[in-house]
Design a protein around this motif. Sequence first.
Motif, mmCIF file in Angstrom:
data_model
loop_
_atom_site.group_PDB
_atom_site.id
_atom_site.type_symbol
_atom_site.label_atom_id
_atom_site.label_comp_id
_atom_site.label_asym_id
_atom_site.label_seq_id
_atom_site.Cartn_x
_atom_site.Cartn_y
_atom_site.Cartn_z
ATOM 1 N N GLY A 116 35.495 -39.045 -4.444
ATOM 2 C CA GLY A 116 34.139 -38.540 -4.630
ATOM 3 C C GLY A 116 34.045 -37.406 -5.624
ATOM 4 O O GLY A 116 35.051 -36.945 -6.179
ATOM 5 N N TYR A 117 32.819 -36.969 -5.837
ATOM 6 C CA TYR A 117 32.540 -35.868 -6.745
ATOM 7 C C TYR A 117 31.335 -35.110 -6.204
ATOM 8 O O TYR A 117 30.821 -35.430 -5.124
ATOM 9 C CB TYR A 117 32.289 -36.387 -8.164
ATOM 10 C CG TYR A 117 31.064 -37.270 -8.306
ATOM 11 C CD1 TYR A 117 29.892 -36.797 -8.877
ATOM 12 C CD2 TYR A 117 31.089 -38.600 -7.875
ATOM 13 C CE1 TYR A 117 28.771 -37.621 -9.023
ATOM 14 C CE2 TYR A 117 29.992 -39.422 -8.010
ATOM 15 C CZ TYR A 117 28.826 -38.928 -8.586
ATOM 16 O OH TYR A 117 27.726 -39.741 -8.711
ATOM 17 N N HIS A 118 30.872 -34.117 -6.932
ATOM 18 C CA HIS A 118 29.790 -33.277 -6.448
ATOM 19 C C HIS A 118 28.705 -33.112 -7.512
ATOM 20 O O HIS A 118 28.993 -33.063 -8.707
ATOM 21 C CB HIS A 118 30.306 -31.888 -6.059
ATOM 22 C CG HIS A 118 31.328 -31.915 -4.970
ATOM 23 N ND1 HIS A 118 30.999 -31.756 -3.635
ATOM 24 C CD2 HIS A 118 32.671 -32.118 -5.010
ATOM 25 C CE1 HIS A 118 32.101 -31.835 -2.906
ATOM 26 N NE2 HIS A 118 33.125 -32.061 -3.709
ATOM 27 N N SER A 119 27.484 -33.007 -7.037
ATOM 28 C CA SER A 119 26.387 -32.539 -7.875
ATOM 29 C C SER A 119 26.445 -31.023 -7.845
ATOM 30 O O SER A 119 26.664 -30.426 -6.784
ATOM 31 C CB SER A 119 25.045 -33.033 -7.316
ATOM 32 O OG SER A 119 23.965 -32.441 -8.025
ATOM 33 N N VAL A 120 26.296 -30.395 -8.999
ATOM 34 C CA VAL A 120 26.343 -28.931 -9.058
ATOM 35 C C VAL A 120 25.150 -28.408 -9.846
ATOM 36 O O VAL A 120 24.669 -29.067 -10.774
ATOM 37 C CB VAL A 120 27.649 -28.420 -9.692
ATOM 38 C CG1 VAL A 120 28.853 -28.781 -8.826
ATOM 39 C CG2 VAL A 120 27.837 -28.957 -11.111
ATOM 40 N N GLY A 193 18.969 -22.131 -23.487
ATOM 41 C CA GLY A 193 17.823 -21.438 -22.908
ATOM 42 C C GLY A 193 16.632 -22.317 -22.596
ATOM 43 O O GLY A 193 15.593 -21.821 -22.148
ATOM 44 N N GLN A 194 16.777 -23.633 -22.776
ATOM 45 C CA GLN A 194 15.673 -24.530 -22.430
ATOM 46 C C GLN A 194 15.445 -24.545 -20.921
ATOM 47 O O GLN A 194 14.311 -24.592 -20.451
ATOM 48 C CB GLN A 194 15.990 -25.951 -22.922
ATOM 49 C CG GLN A 194 14.903 -26.973 -22.607
ATOM 50 C CD GLN A 194 15.304 -28.382 -22.992
ATOM 51 O OE1 GLN A 194 16.415 -28.609 -23.502
ATOM 52 N NE2 GLN A 194 14.423 -29.342 -22.756
ATOM 53 N N PHE A 195 16.560 -24.528 -20.158
ATOM 54 C CA PHE A 195 16.508 -24.475 -18.700
ATOM 55 C C PHE A 195 17.234 -23.226 -18.209
ATOM 56 O O PHE A 195 18.278 -22.855 -18.751
ATOM 57 C CB PHE A 195 17.188 -25.707 -18.079
ATOM 58 C CG PHE A 195 16.742 -27.027 -18.628
ATOM 59 C CD1 PHE A 195 15.395 -27.341 -18.712
ATOM 60 C CD2 PHE A 195 17.679 -27.958 -19.066
ATOM 61 C CE1 PHE A 195 14.989 -28.563 -19.228
ATOM 62 C CE2 PHE A 195 17.284 -29.183 -19.575
ATOM 63 C CZ PHE A 195 15.932 -29.484 -19.658
ATOM 64 N N GLU A 196 16.696 -22.641 -17.174
ATOM 65 C CA GLU A 196 17.409 -21.520 -16.557
ATOM 66 C C GLU A 196 18.392 -22.006 -15.495
ATOM 67 O O GLU A 196 19.318 -21.285 -15.118
ATOM 68 C CB GLU A 196 16.404 -20.517 -15.990
ATOM 69 C CG GLU A 196 15.782 -19.681 -17.102
ATOM 70 C CD GLU A 196 14.419 -19.127 -16.764
ATOM 71 O OE1 GLU A 196 14.292 -17.895 -16.722
ATOM 72 O OE2 GLU A 196 13.475 -19.931 -16.550
ATOM 73 N N GLY A 197 18.187 -23.226 -15.039
ATOM 74 C CA GLY A 197 19.121 -23.883 -14.140
ATOM 75 C C GLY A 197 19.069 -25.377 -14.381
ATOM 76 O O GLY A 197 18.048 -25.899 -14.842
ATOM 77 N N ALA A 198 20.157 -26.073 -14.093
ATOM 78 C CA ALA A 198 20.171 -27.527 -14.275
ATOM 79 C C ALA A 198 21.287 -28.124 -13.429
ATOM 80 O O ALA A 198 22.203 -27.420 -12.991
ATOM 81 C CB ALA A 198 20.369 -27.901 -15.746
ATOM 82 N N VAL A 199 21.202 -29.434 -13.202
ATOM 83 C CA VAL A 199 22.231 -30.123 -12.425
ATOM 84 C C VAL A 199 23.141 -30.932 -13.332
ATOM 85 O O VAL A 199 22.727 -31.417 -14.382
ATOM 86 C CB VAL A 199 21.626 -31.065 -11.358
ATOM 87 C CG1 VAL A 199 21.051 -30.280 -10.200
ATOM 88 C CG2 VAL A 199 20.573 -31.982 -11.964
ATOM 89 N N THR A 200 24.384 -31.074 -12.903
ATOM 90 C CA THR A 200 25.323 -31.977 -13.547
ATOM 91 C C THR A 200 26.371 -32.359 -12.507
ATOM 92 O O THR A 200 26.117 -32.186 -11.312
ATOM 93 C CB THR A 200 25.953 -31.352 -14.803
ATOM 94 O OG1 THR A 200 26.746 -32.353 -15.477
ATOM 95 C CG2 THR A 200 26.810 -30.144 -14.469
ATOM 96 N N TRP A 201 27.521 -32.899 -12.931
ATOM 97 C CA TRP A 201 28.500 -33.356 -11.947
ATOM 98 C C TRP A 201 29.907 -32.905 -12.301
ATOM 99 O O TRP A 201 30.229 -32.682 -13.469
ATOM 100 C CB TRP A 201 28.467 -34.873 -11.815
ATOM 101 C CG TRP A 201 29.084 -35.635 -12.958
ATOM 102 C CD1 TRP A 201 28.550 -35.835 -14.204
ATOM 103 C CD2 TRP A 201 30.351 -36.320 -12.959
ATOM 104 N NE1 TRP A 201 29.388 -36.600 -14.974
ATOM 105 C CE2 TRP A 201 30.495 -36.905 -14.241
ATOM 106 C CE3 TRP A 201 31.341 -36.495 -12.009
ATOM 107 C CZ2 TRP A 201 31.616 -37.655 -14.595
ATOM 108 C CZ3 TRP A 201 32.465 -37.244 -12.356
ATOM 109 C CH2 TRP A 201 32.589 -37.818 -13.638
ATOM 110 N N ALA A 202 30.730 -32.770 -11.268
ATOM 111 C CA ALA A 202 32.127 -32.396 -11.437
ATOM 112 C C ALA A 202 32.902 -32.797 -10.193
ATOM 113 O O ALA A 202 32.355 -32.833 -9.088
ATOM 114 C CB ALA A 202 32.257 -30.890 -11.673
ATOM 115 N N SER A 203 34.194 -33.076 -10.377
ATOM 116 C CA SER A 203 35.029 -33.434 -9.230
ATOM 117 C C SER A 203 35.292 -32.226 -8.340
ATOM 118 O O SER A 203 35.556 -32.382 -7.148
ATOM 119 C CB SER A 203 36.367 -34.003 -9.708
ATOM 120 O OG SER A 203 37.150 -33.000 -10.354
#
Length: 308
Positions: A116-120, A193-203
């Motif tokens: 598996g992996y995680h959304s961060v 600087g377009q987003f102050e927070g965002a989601v991506t993925w990592a193991s």
Amino acid sequence: MKKLLLTSLLASVMASGFAQAATPKELNLGILGGQNATQQIGDNQCVKDFFDKELGTETRLRNSSDYSGVIQGLLGGKVDMVLSMSPSSYASVYIKDPKAVEVVGIAVDDTDKSKGYHSVVIVKADSPYKKLSDLKGKSFGMADPDSTSGFLIPNQTFRKEFGGSVDDKYNGFFSSVTFSGGHEQDVLGVLNGQFEGAVTWASMIGDYDTGFTSGAFTRMIRMDHPDLMKQIRIIWESPLIPNGPILVSNKLDADFKPKLVAAIKKLDTENHSCFIKAMGGTQHIGPATVADYQNIIDMKRELTKGAR
């Protein structure tokens, strides 16, 4: 005797014709969008070379600009296999047509055998944000509506924590919520600087500085962002998400499909460096079935119903 010989000859020709027909002239490898297209094509060139030689067919790299392109390709018979599929995208295919594809296996981490992996959620390293609640009133980036870590899982968390939905920016918690188109775009959106927070993925396995064993970070570090992990900070991570399935289309010739499945497994074992390059992480193939993705399928079905 002549009649018998002619019948045997015709049968032999027909058998030969059927054998040739079992191998398609063209094999289409679907590649999910959301990363640098040039890098993705380059990372999969060795896969093409392997299948061309192993199967005697021309392999086409079908790099889609978004996840939907691969979903529709599998449903419409325009994509024959996907090595690294989003679980949420697979759920979309399964909900539309449970018999469209076969699950060949699941990606398993070479380091600790995890599946598996995680959304961060990430922010800039020099920002003041330490937890999700600090992003109230700020701009936020999602990846793709068919991404598991880039939308499905964080969407579920935000709905529970803040209320509302993506359509109303989770009850107005965020000032804006934008689908950037992919994981790389989310990370770049935070950096510029377009987003102050965002989601991506990592193991979330292995060395932080190298971007972990797999995920968006390690791809970008390998490409042209060597100092990426010094520029961002992770402020939230999801529970474990099952790695994406390796898929083949059930629209392939019934005689050829097992050959393709065998070739995929041979790629993993005999040219592992190529396999991990295409997968974007140090992974190998482990056994899997639809049952491994049932929770994701149920979650996607619920989300789809709620959108009606």
